[in-house]
Write an enzyme that holds these catalytic residues in place. Sequence first.
Site, PDB file in Angstrom:
ATOM      1  N   SER A 133      -7.634 -23.103 -85.158  1.00  0.00           N
ATOM      2  CA  SER A 133      -8.063 -21.897 -84.051  1.00  0.00           C
ATOM      3  C   SER A 133      -7.240 -20.665 -84.722  1.00  0.00           C
ATOM      4  CB  SER A 133      -8.121 -22.426 -82.895  1.00  0.00           C
ATOM      5  OG  SER A 133      -8.510 -23.391 -82.183  1.00  0.00           O
ATOM      6  N   GLU A 168      -4.514 -26.395 -71.719  1.00  0.00           N
ATOM      7  CA  GLU A 168      -5.301 -26.207 -71.948  1.00  0.00           C
ATOM      8  C   GLU A 168      -6.724 -26.315 -71.364  1.00  0.00           C
ATOM      9  OE1 GLU A 168      -6.956 -26.813 -76.686  1.00  0.00           O
ATOM     10  OE2 GLU A 168      -6.196 -28.532 -75.708  1.00  0.00           O
ATOM     11  N   GLN A 195      -3.513 -23.565 -83.535  1.00  0.00           N
ATOM     12  CA  GLN A 195      -2.770 -24.725 -82.909  1.00  0.00           C
ATOM     13  C   GLN A 195      -3.661 -25.894 -84.290  1.00  0.00           C
ATOM     14  OE1 GLN A 195      -6.140 -27.316 -80.109  1.00  0.00           O
ATOM     15  NE2 GLN A 195      -3.907 -26.814 -78.737  1.00  0.00           N
ATOM     16  N   GLY A 196      -2.118 -26.407 -84.806  1.00  0.00           N
ATOM     17  CA  GLY A 196      -2.725 -27.447 -85.651  1.00  0.00           C
ATOM     18  C   GLY A 196      -2.187 -28.705 -85.261  1.00  0.00           C
ATOM     19  N   SER A 209      -5.530 -31.230 -84.361  1.00  0.00           N
ATOM     20  CA  SER A 209      -6.417 -32.327 -85.116  1.00  0.00           C
ATOM     21  C   SER A 209      -6.309 -32.790 -86.412  1.00  0.00           C
ATOM     22  CB  SER A 209      -7.708 -31.831 -84.365  1.00  0.00           C
ATOM     23  OG  SER A 209      -8.154 -31.994 -82.749  1.00  0.00           O
TER      24      SER A 209
END
Length: 384
Positions: free
Chosen positions: A163, A246, A128-129, A131
């Site tokens: 992550s 999420e 997951q990109g 933040s």
Amino acid sequence: MDLTDSPEEAEFRAQLRAWLARTLPGLPPKPPPDDWPARRAYDLDWQRTLHDAGYAGLHWPVDAGGHGATPTRHLIFLEETERAGAPYVGANFVGLLHAGPTIAAEGTPEQRARWLPPVLRGEEVWCQGFSEPGAGSDLASLRTRARRDGDHYVVSGSKLWTSHAEVADWCELLVRTDPGAPKHRGITWLAMPMDAPGVTVRPLRTLAGSHEFAEVFLDEVRVPVANRVGAENDGWRVTLVTLSFERGTAFAGEVVACRRLLRELARAARADGRWDDTPLRRRLGRLNAEFRALWRLTQWNVSEAERTGGAPGAGGSVFKLRYSHARQELFDAAAEILGPDSLDLDRPWALERLSSLSYTIAAGTSQIQQNIVAERILGLPKGR
């Protein structure tokens, strides 16, 4: 909402229990927590095992490669696998619980056919990109840019707390495609291959010594326009779909794990004579009530999603807000019972306690969840 199993659900539960009893004893030992290449292989092997047995993507739509089962049946799956001590999603977390459901909900038929079957078959891992160094809780302030160049976007910037980036094949990536638009309206959701030229991954070591997070640096990375999920500059709406998954159901398995840990703590307190400590016993009782209520809230959230045909809504924020604090309270109680052993990093509980500190930040800080609850459920005006 009916909280009891129907005859069909009871049969499914019994069949799943029998399959787990046959399958789990033959699994290899779990790799060390800091060996993510080995953990990737282990987690993908487990996902392939689930796929071959017909348990992968139970609640995903049939046209997305799933079985079209009800969310309630999916919760039964989570409950039984956790109770049996089966592996959790691990490195498959983002693909199975975030990116996959988002693509299933928002992707084109071609995108579904390309990306979803490999996730379900245990062939590809996603990260997951979202933040960035200056865009965490205020995610819409992200600055990673993507300019259109023919059939590609050219992406430059950096991401933080990505992550499983070091073992991922794909990244669900948020980029700014219109710098002049209001910050929520100039964002686009892309699927980026992690082996593309210009992608650099720098692992981050956590307090617990693990490195499941990383910094990702993007230097003129070319991403095909065909990898865009949703319309250009409509990425914030797509992101809200991702975040609803999420916060809505992604932690369901962890609630069951916390209930199991609570039972283990009660046994430990009995074994060392601490069970006669009335305040401690009352504390464990209250936590038991907390996690039972959180499980019922999860059932309510998925029942609402099932009834409306949509993704989990603002109720997911209610769950996330209370769960993150209850988890920290649980591990504070574990530290009280275990004493000095709670500081031994070779013990799983010690590592879990350290990781629990991040839960009021991960998947949206508690302050953000409070704002969502206030505005979208209570109808209060936005703060100035």
